[in-house]
Design a protein around this motif. Sequence first.
Motif: not given
Length: 117
Positions: A52-75
């Motif tokens: 959200s607005d560039g701020v990310t949250y990760y569950a402890d179980s996936v930290k360091g392994r998963f990466t969430i990102s927004r694409g250039n295309a809307k939504n």
Amino acid sequence: QVQLVESGGGLVQAGGSLRLSCAASGSIFTFNRMGWYRQAPGKQRELVASISDGVTYYADSVKGRFTISRGNAKNTVYLQMNSLKPEDTAVYYCAAARLAAGVYDYWGQGTQVTVSS
């Protein structure tokens, strides 16, 4: 009518990687917050990651392994999953919200991720 469509799931060996994609259509708004949930058989749906607005949250179980990102295309939103473990096996759902907090307004149908040992 807003629709979220996930793709990228599949079968992978432990230690492998997958990249999930989610694209929303039918919305005139740019979603403030997008996230990924997962639900394993017999378990409750859990939040894996959100952005959200560039701020990310990760569950402890996936930290360091998963990466969430927004694409250039809307939504659009992605979930890069590395070093996958058998316990990551689940149906993964994309979710979108117009607000930065509160419940998600829209959900995808889910994509299956299976990690073999």
